[in-house]
Design a protein around this motif. Structure first.
Motif, PDB file in Angstrom:
ATOM      1  N   ARG A   1       9.521   2.240   5.732  1.00 14.59           N
ATOM      2  CA  ARG A   1       9.029   2.997   4.688  1.00 14.59           C
ATOM      3  C   ARG A   1      10.005   4.436   5.659  1.00 14.59           C
ATOM      4  NH1 ARG A   1       3.665   6.036   2.051  1.00 14.59           N
ATOM      5  NH2 ARG A   1       3.237   7.081   4.038  1.00 14.59           N
TER       6      ARG A   1
ATOM      7  N   ARG B   1       5.244   1.003   8.529  1.00 20.41           N
ATOM      8  CA  ARG B   1       5.689   2.339   8.691  1.00 20.41           C
ATOM      9  C   ARG B   1       6.898   2.909   9.205  1.00 20.41           C
ATOM     10  NH1 ARG B   1       0.237   3.566  10.882  1.00 20.41           N
ATOM     11  NH2 ARG B   1       1.144   2.773  12.477  1.00 20.41           N
TER      12      ARG B   1
ATOM     13  N   GLU C   1      -9.509   6.626  -8.336  1.00 19.45           N
ATOM     14  CA  GLU C   1     -10.739   6.031 -10.018  1.00 19.45           C
ATOM     15  C   GLU C   1     -11.941   5.340  -9.210  1.00 19.45           C
ATOM     16  OE1 GLU C   1      -6.505   4.106 -11.898  1.00 19.45           O
ATOM     17  OE2 GLU C   1      -8.791   3.148 -12.089  1.00 19.45           O
TER      18      GLU C   1
ATOM     19  N   LYS D   1      -0.020  -8.600 -17.492  1.00 21.02           N
ATOM     20  CA  LYS D   1      -1.178  -6.783 -16.498  1.00 21.02           C
ATOM     21  C   LYS D   1      -1.489  -6.067 -17.101  1.00 21.02           C
ATOM     22  CE  LYS D   1       4.086  -5.371 -15.996  1.00 21.02           C
ATOM     23  NZ  LYS D   1       4.748  -4.658 -15.411  1.00 21.02           N
TER      24      LYS D   1
ATOM     25  N   GLY E   1      -2.652  -4.109  -6.709  1.00 20.15           N
ATOM     26  CA  GLY E   1      -3.466  -3.710  -7.573  1.00 20.15           C
ATOM     27  C   GLY E   1      -3.937  -2.818  -7.276  1.00 20.15           C
ATOM     28  N   LYS E   2      -4.493  -2.470  -5.371  1.00 20.74           N
ATOM     29  CA  LYS E   2      -5.154  -1.068  -4.782  1.00 20.74           C
ATOM     30  C   LYS E   2      -4.850  -0.256  -5.466  1.00 20.74           C
ATOM     31  CE  LYS E   2      -8.146  -3.741  -1.817  1.00 20.74           C
ATOM     32  NZ  LYS E   2      -8.431  -4.545   0.018  1.00 20.74           N
ATOM     33  N   GLN E   3      -3.352   0.148  -5.465  1.00 16.34           N
ATOM     34  CA  GLN E   3      -2.868   1.107  -6.071  1.00 16.34           C
ATOM     35  C   GLN E   3      -2.692   1.390  -6.919  1.00 16.34           C
ATOM     36  OE1 GLN E   3      -2.839   3.603  -3.707  1.00 16.34           O
ATOM     37  NE2 GLN E   3      -2.274   3.720  -1.959  1.00 16.34           N
ATOM     38  N   ARG E   4      -3.151   0.287  -7.953  1.00 20.28           N
ATOM     39  CA  ARG E   4      -2.614   1.060  -9.658  1.00 20.28           C
ATOM     40  C   ARG E   4      -1.308   0.316  -9.742  1.00 20.28           C
ATOM     41  NH1 ARG E   4      -7.949  -0.940  -8.726  1.00 20.28           N
ATOM     42  NH2 ARG E   4      -8.895   0.179  -9.194  1.00 20.28           N
TER      43      ARG E   4
ATOM     44  N   LYS F   1     -10.108 -11.714  -6.600  1.00 18.83           N
ATOM     45  CA  LYS F   1      -8.714 -12.444  -6.650  1.00 18.83           C
ATOM     46  C   LYS F   1      -7.690 -13.285  -7.135  1.00 18.83           C
ATOM     47  CE  LYS F   1      -7.823 -10.651  -1.615  1.00 18.83           C
ATOM     48  NZ  LYS F   1      -7.583 -10.194  -0.413  1.00 18.83           N
TER      49      LYS F   1
ATOM     50  N   VAL G   1      -4.218   5.227   2.951  1.00 18.67           N
ATOM     51  CA  VAL G   1      -2.773   5.544   3.184  1.00 18.67           C
ATOM     52  C   VAL G   1      -2.774   6.367   4.407  1.00 18.67           C
ATOM     53  CG1 VAL G   1      -1.328   4.184   3.522  1.00 18.67           C
ATOM     54  CG2 VAL G   1      -2.924   3.219   2.224  1.00 18.67           C
ATOM     55  N   ASP G   2      -1.979   6.346   5.743  1.00 17.50           N
ATOM     56  CA  ASP G   2      -1.137   7.668   5.542  1.00 17.50           C
ATOM     57  C   ASP G   2      -1.845   8.833   5.102  1.00 17.50           C
ATOM     58  OD1 ASP G   2      -0.443   5.499   7.369  1.00 17.50           O
ATOM     59  OD2 ASP G   2       1.871   6.190   5.816  1.00 17.50           O
TER      60      ASP G   2
ATOM     61  N   PRO H   1     -11.443  -2.270  -3.549  1.00  5.99           N
ATOM     62  CA  PRO H   1     -10.128  -1.438  -4.778  1.00  5.99           C
ATOM     63  C   PRO H   1      -9.521  -2.047  -5.481  1.00  5.99           C
ATOM     64  CG  PRO H   1      -9.932  -0.982  -2.419  1.00  5.99           C
ATOM     65  CD  PRO H   1     -10.978  -2.224  -2.412  1.00  5.99           C
ATOM     66  N   LEU H   2      -9.810  -3.285  -5.522  1.00  4.06           N
ATOM     67  CA  LEU H   2      -8.747  -4.013  -6.593  1.00  4.06           C
ATOM     68  C   LEU H   2     -10.329  -4.013  -8.668  1.00  4.06           C
ATOM     69  CD1 LEU H   2      -8.518  -7.878  -5.853  1.00  4.06           C
ATOM     70  CD2 LEU H   2      -6.923  -5.919  -6.590  1.00  4.06           C
TER      71      LEU H   2
ATOM     72  N   ILE I   1      -6.022   5.715  -1.346  1.00  4.97           N
ATOM     73  CA  ILE I   1      -5.732   4.625  -1.878  1.00  4.97           C
ATOM     74  C   ILE I   1      -6.729   5.168  -3.645  1.00  4.97           C
ATOM     75  CG2 ILE I   1      -6.524   1.954  -2.725  1.00  4.97           C
ATOM     76  CD1 ILE I   1      -6.677   1.711   0.626  1.00  4.97           C
ATOM     77  N   ARG I   2      -5.358   4.681  -4.515  1.00  9.68           N
ATOM     78  CA  ARG I   2      -5.660   5.355  -5.670  1.00  9.68           C
ATOM     79  C   ARG I   2      -6.555   5.080  -6.503  1.00  9.68           C
ATOM     80  NH1 ARG I   2      -2.513   7.659  -9.936  1.00  9.68           N
ATOM     81  NH2 ARG I   2      -2.687   7.060 -12.012  1.00  9.68           N
ATOM     82  N   GLY I   3      -6.655   3.575  -6.164  1.00 10.78           N
ATOM     83  CA  GLY I   3      -8.086   2.282  -6.645  1.00 10.78           C
ATOM     84  C   GLY I   3      -9.351   3.286  -6.464  1.00 10.78           C
TER      85      GLY I   3
ATOM     86  N   LEU J   1       0.946  -1.363  -0.349  1.00 14.10           N
ATOM     87  CA  LEU J   1      -0.038  -0.042   0.098  1.00 14.10           C
ATOM     88  C   LEU J   1       0.305   0.870  -0.831  1.00 14.10           C
ATOM     89  CD1 LEU J   1      -2.843  -0.150   2.215  1.00 14.10           C
ATOM     90  CD2 LEU J   1      -3.141  -0.245   0.271  1.00 14.10           C
ATOM     91  N   ARG J   2       2.406   0.939   0.617  1.00 18.23           N
ATOM     92  CA  ARG J   2       2.843   1.872   0.366  1.00 18.23           C
ATOM     93  C   ARG J   2       3.741   2.212  -0.462  1.00 18.23           C
ATOM     94  NH1 ARG J   2       0.568   0.573   5.243  1.00 18.23           N
ATOM     95  NH2 ARG J   2       0.642   2.890   6.014  1.00 18.23           N
TER      96      ARG J   2
ATOM     97  N   VAL K   1      -1.701  -7.695  -3.988  1.00 14.65           N
ATOM     98  CA  VAL K   1      -2.489  -7.666  -4.551  1.00 14.65           C
ATOM     99  C   VAL K   1      -2.704  -5.693  -3.975  1.00 14.65           C
ATOM    100  CG1 VAL K   1      -5.159  -7.661  -2.540  1.00 14.65           C
ATOM    101  CG2 VAL K   1      -3.996  -9.443  -3.034  1.00 14.65           C
TER     102      VAL K   1
ATOM    103  N   LYS L   1       1.356  -1.326 -11.291  1.00 13.57           N
ATOM    104  CA  LYS L   1       1.395  -2.374 -12.151  1.00 13.57           C
ATOM    105  C   LYS L   1       3.157  -2.794 -12.177  1.00 13.57           C
ATOM    106  CE  LYS L   1      -1.843  -1.184 -15.657  1.00 13.57           C
ATOM    107  NZ  LYS L   1      -2.669  -2.031 -16.798  1.00 13.57           N
ATOM    108  N   ASP L   2       3.718  -2.096 -11.960  1.00 14.67           N
ATOM    109  CA  ASP L   2       5.375  -2.907 -12.460  1.00 14.67           C
ATOM    110  C   ASP L   2       6.093  -3.088 -10.897  1.00 14.67           C
ATOM    111  OD1 ASP L   2       4.958  -0.134 -11.830  1.00 14.67           O
ATOM    112  OD2 ASP L   2       6.963   0.724 -12.503  1.00 14.67           O
TER     113      ASP L   2
END
Lengths: 454, 454, 454, 454
Positions: free
Chosen positions: A330, A327, D100, D207, A202-205, D195, D90-91, D227-228, D95-97, A176-177, A199, A207-208
């Motif tokens: 990070r 945390r 979106e 991807k 994926g939620k944070q999009r 999932k 998150v912090d 969020p997935l 979350i980016r998902g 997530l971070r 996972v 891709k790499d």
């Protein structure tokens, strides 16, 4: 462990599709040689992923008729697999992640044997770090211009469901971070963090997202890479693998484990105790579910007892709080970034970290070598760490590696000698590992491969 | 040829940002050595692009105070340029294409000097093709899974506006058909086809059009790469450069040119005349505007006169029809594709092409070597071709290469000896090149660097 | 102007492959209607690119049997072309850039006619700017998060070789600085800057260089988009096209031109003279080769004479220095960026610019409307600018647009009336355009479509 | 369900960063209107993801002070969130998902309310399918040129661990075969397959795996998107959502569920029973772990009992074999592909499927409407299916939707009337759902919102 009846031909993925005719000829000449066998075994290991089986020798025996052949046909090279494990395939087609692993193995075995092994100076101290760098570069895992984001996760391949879920949760909060995960491959604590991170990515999009596995030929059969691993590197031996972890990774999370994990802990702490590394930020967090408290108390006591209180300055213990671990990592990685920026150091490889020759030199755990280890407390902590690292390394070999298992069968358990005070602590720790079923996968009765002699 | 007053620090582009500490140390140790000077000169050449100046020695003298230094700072390496040519910069910033060239030069010079030069077997016949392959692979120009689409364009650096526009038109029509262009770098017929192809690729929305330049340290100062070149390779010598052209390219278009172009023609025809290559499809088209008819008649006559009518089977002459040239190439490349598919040959490197040692062995054009060339008609055509190739190569050196110019200054013109019938034809051809101002850039008075002796 | 004998079916590119069944039905219902004819003509124009022909009517007559049909087949839609101009094809296949243009035309014609045209409030002042925005957004040319980098280039379609090469050089220097080019499509000064920028973008390795063409149905046949144009937008009329230029572009370069260019100049200066826009930075540079000095003196005098000295504060004249033009633009765009950042304005569309209704309202150049224009100096400069803009617009129509040409044929030249002082200046300017062959492509004898009456 | 104390400003993601000033004004004018409230509720739902809470009304009450505001600032738009659920962050960062999802909600709410709702003809039969298409196209989920690969997964949000793990395994095996997953969003059987597929896509190095969620404003609070979900579409009502599933998806897997799942089953079977759809291939598999056998026997009996044996021809039941489900889907999708190819049908939208008006017309479950439903067996099966679909839809509303819960509170349970034979079967089925805790999340005591009257 089913086998596919027929042979299958596999096209290259990644960087391996361009070999010169001389290179192919050299590879085929290897014939029944040692390099070929090393390649065959590593290939078998990556194909055998997912099987619940941590006995390298048993894997090799079960798949004794597995074969792999390099073909130079048409527009490049191909691999022909004979009697390959069935679970690597979906409806007759190799899972793409495993296909990549197969060619990563080929890439690393070729690179090492053609570019390095034969060089006379291969063991010269100054060369070893350079080799580690070159192997990682050749595997394209060193990314420039990316701020520190690689968290190495160590821990046992044999952990219970609770510990496994906990390792997934840590991976999730790291992911997530935006952090990436590097492990030694294999099941248990080496797979959980990657699944969790995948996972979260994926939620944070993201891709790499990177799920980097660093293995070595001796251990890979016992700890095959999960196909989630999208960057696989095979280092030539365990010492270079450990050096790769600490130079390439930016921080370390240690989950509960057995002798392998303890070997890793002694490596990193031994290195960090070197006064030359005194100022280097390098976050190390030992963590597990709340229930793992007794385990960590014992490990903590052993580390303090053998290496002294100074060693305990170099790590934190966190129980039952995956988010806190993430945390801390990070924050720790930010310190690493700031330090390297201030020093003008590279982000992708920690050249500055001093690693003494004792930690770099390959250790072959013969009965003689094990018996000769000096486990006395009279030496400086980082040298004791180096020897304890070797002792644990030998026990790992005796437990799950093909060579080690054969040696134990032939000559009985290794003998380890040392000062009573050290040996008693060691005895308690190993005893606990046996009781907690951390030596082998559950359900396998454990026969110790070592004997402590005081 | 202005210079930038101050030194400029340049960040790496491409694959060069990851060097190990030993590699950097090795590079810096080179100090005032030969490798360092080779690198300095090639770097100067790519920075000096666009200047109308084909005298390598003059370039080096004009920029005698140009210097380049490899720095290992912060997160990798940097290049420091001192007294660099101003035209490589836009508002103080290096043009990105030139920046790539600079690091391509570094990459190739390092690779050759660290991986190849020192190897004892470097000159063994079997090794040379392998080296050519490895250099191209290391430069990442070999793309797998791509059907034959590389057209090599040869021709003079000194051509008139009409011939230049014609070469652009040919490039345009090649580009409209999705073909890519490879040349020897430099102005004139080596730049025109790339410019034309770039416009056509734009119209066809081809974003990854390839403009490949293959040069070598001796010629690069006289023929610096246009910044449009988006893949630059520096081969170690002219023979490997020629071998790269014919193994990497899939077909060849030859525009009007002078002795350099003739050298290239004798190379490819000499190779194709080898009976072992009799069946290999390899389209070669000689072309120019309608006005170039006399030029091509003369060249054609010389080729037939020296190599025989069989040689003329291997090329076509097309005058004033750029679209036809492009169509011929497309058809020719389809035959190449079909042939290689049927044979199971790679598309990215023509391993099958037989190149005799006479064409591979580096030729150093000393006065002795030139005088010793056998230009008699009694030998088999492909051996005569090899010798004529060397003769033309020597004249190129005497005309525009630093070493060659110095030799001529010190010892007067080369002497070339041979059978009268061959020498007469040669005399007529060279005479015509002088008259047509194909020896040097227009405006430079030409003093022949050779003397024909019969 | 050859035609392809047979019909050709073309697959969609870009965003047009997803039409609902109702949308396709609506399009086909249009039958012989006005929308269909508008589409047919625009399609013909983009296919006819590259032909040297600036007479819209002649194009339509020559290709009177050209037809285009929308098919709904298989997995989406197709276009069927009958008797299409041959030069749009390479070996029977449509050039990809032109294919994109075809579907851009379809996209814009459909969008306007289905989403906008029928709306009752389409002419309400508040709606027009919104429509311009929506058309540009629908064409996906508005990129967020990109700093100002779009330079609009205006100038004649009929310019001499020197002026053309100069416009290429300006585009080259803009491109070297990473700037993008937007023009009105067509040959001459609208093609040169794009070609120059494309070469420079190649050298700077900018792969997503933008060559944006904004046209409108009336002019597109006379000024077809060059296939280099990789973003084509058809605005519904000339006023929305002009508004698109000044709201979407960040700065303007004006090359020598004729009445069309002068129309554009009066538009932008009229808008900038509006006191509400007094503080807005908006760089405008008039430029040409040194030889164009007399032309610019005349234009400058005319602008000062009609709009006053204040107008001249809004532009700079640069002669014979392409690099200076590029540097001025880069600086000007930085001011635009800073201003918008300070104001919190969008970078992709200049909402803040005030455009009075006089400039937005479509002007249909009938003989009555032309004769009724108030060209007297008694009005505020920006209203006079609006009327002069209309006058020039009418002359453009009479020169090259289908409707305009028909009107002139039927009723003789337009009459323009106004104050003597204004009319004299106008007379001199138009006279000069005729003399300099800026009214029509060279070689076409020019018969004025206007008569000045004082 | 924590809240973040302060307000947070969120930047757009996806296609929503370009709004015209009129569009923003319109949105802000909406003020306290219905559209604004719809948007606020959907936004709250996506932010509240992951909370274990399936009572829409309770969510709205708990977050009664949640607010969301559209700002037009600086370079575009922003959303300001006040008192948002903490778990979306998150912090402190969204979350980016989820970010979106927020803008997907905005996109769909705006598009529907500005482009569709007000149109007079919105309810005309011919328009509804077109609207479904346009909403999906506007959300960019229709990909051309991609072969059928979308498997819709239906099933309960309230399922036990075993069923959940089973749904993950099915998703995993679908993913290994390169198939994508579309669900109705929410927990349980709508999250499990995504999932599983995500892990499998990772192993296959896919991807761009698609996890599409199709929801509607009434249900989204009870079934917030995980969020997935990387493509979220909000359809305006439940009937258009169901139509979207069957026209966009290529096959359907049905896991155990409650009344919502049964509603979906009656929709798809009712549609497929239409003789016009007799030839259309459309794979439907009902599946669950072996333990779910009794559940499926009951469902199967109910379907046969009400719709007849013909309905049972349209689905297969698979127990405890996830790999078989995946293989059946892959084969079924191949048939779909072949059929559409043969018919020339689009792959991305099933235009050919006939859906009668009874299934398209929005059904508002008032007490009157529910009581008026004809549940008699005398009607053709597909009309009985339509009415049963409505009956189940009403029960879903009474169970978990805000409006429905309010109605039940005010007027007591719905009364459903019908022929004894149908009602008895219905009674048994609903009874079983109650017993198996499929009506609401476990732990919530269930008070039926319906009463069966015969």
């Amino acid at each position: 462990m089913d086998k596919l009846p027929d042979s299958v031909t596999v096209y290259p993925l990644g960087s391996m599709d361009l070999l010169s005719q001389l290179e192919v000829a050299k590879l085929r000449d290897i014939g029944a040689g040692e390099v070929r066998e090393r390649f065959r075994r590593c290939a078998l290991a990556v194909l055998n992923t997912g099987s619940d089986f941590d006995d390298a020798r048993a894997v090799y025996e079960h798949f004794a008729d597995f074969d792999i052949e390099l073909l130079q046909v048409e527009r490049g090279i191909r691999l022909r697999l004979v009697n390959a494990p069935a679970q690597a395939f979906v409806d007759g087609e190799l899972i793409r992640g495993i296909r990549e692993h197969l060619f990563a193995v080929l890439r690393d075995v070729i690179y090492y044997s053609t570019e390095m092994e034969q060089r006379a100076e291969a063991d010269a101290p100054a060369r070893i770090t350079d080799m580690v760098f070159q192997l990682l570069r050749n595997a394209r895992v060193l990314h420039t211009r990316v701020e520190p984001d690689v968290v190495v996760c160590w821990g046992g391949h044999s952990i219970d469901r609770e510990e496994y879920d906990y390792s997934k949760a840590v991976g999730y909060h790291l992911g997530l971070r935006g952090l990436n995960v590097c492990t030694g491959c294999g099941p248990g604590a080496m797979k959980g963090p990657m699944k969790g991170a995948a996972v979260a990515h994926g939620k944070q999009r993201i891709k790499d997202g990177r799920y980097i596995g660093i293995s070595e030929p001796g251990i890979i059969a016992a700890e095959p890479p999960n196909p989630l691993v999208n960057e696989l590197v095979i280092m030539p031996d365990i010492e270079k693998r450990l050096e790769a972890f600490v130079r390439f990774g930016h921080g370390i999370v240690v989950f509960p484990g057995g002798v392998g994990t303890t070997e890793e802990l002694f490596f990193v702490l031994g290195v960090l105790l070197n006064p030359a590394n005194g100022d280097l930020p390098f976050p190390v967090v030992l963590t597990g579910p709340a229930e793992a408290a007794p385990y960590f108390e014992q490990v903590d006591a052993f580390l303090r007892g053998t290496l002294g209180a100074a060693a305990a300055q170099r790590y934190q213990v966190v129980l039952g709080d995956p988010e806190k671990v993430a945390r801390l990592m990070r924050e720790g990685l930010r310190e690493v970034r700031n330090f390297r920026r201030d020093q003008g150091d590279a982000w992708y490889f920690n050249w500055r970290l001093r690693i003494e020759h004792e930690f770099q030199q390959p250790f072959e755990p013969t009965h003689e070598a094990m018996a000769a280890l000096d486990l006395g407390g009279a030496q400086p902590p980082h040298l004791l760490a180096a020897n304890l690292r070797r002792a644990f390394s030998g026990i790992v070999a005796g437990n799950v590696k093909d060579d080690g298992i054969r040696r134990i069968e032939a000559h009985g358990p290794f003998e380890l000698r040392g000062e009573r005070q050290v040996m008693q602590q060691l005895d308690r720790l190993l005893e606990a590992f046996v009781t907690q079923q951390r030596m082998r996968l559950p359900g396998v009765e454990y026969h110790p491969c070592y004997r402590l002699v005081t």
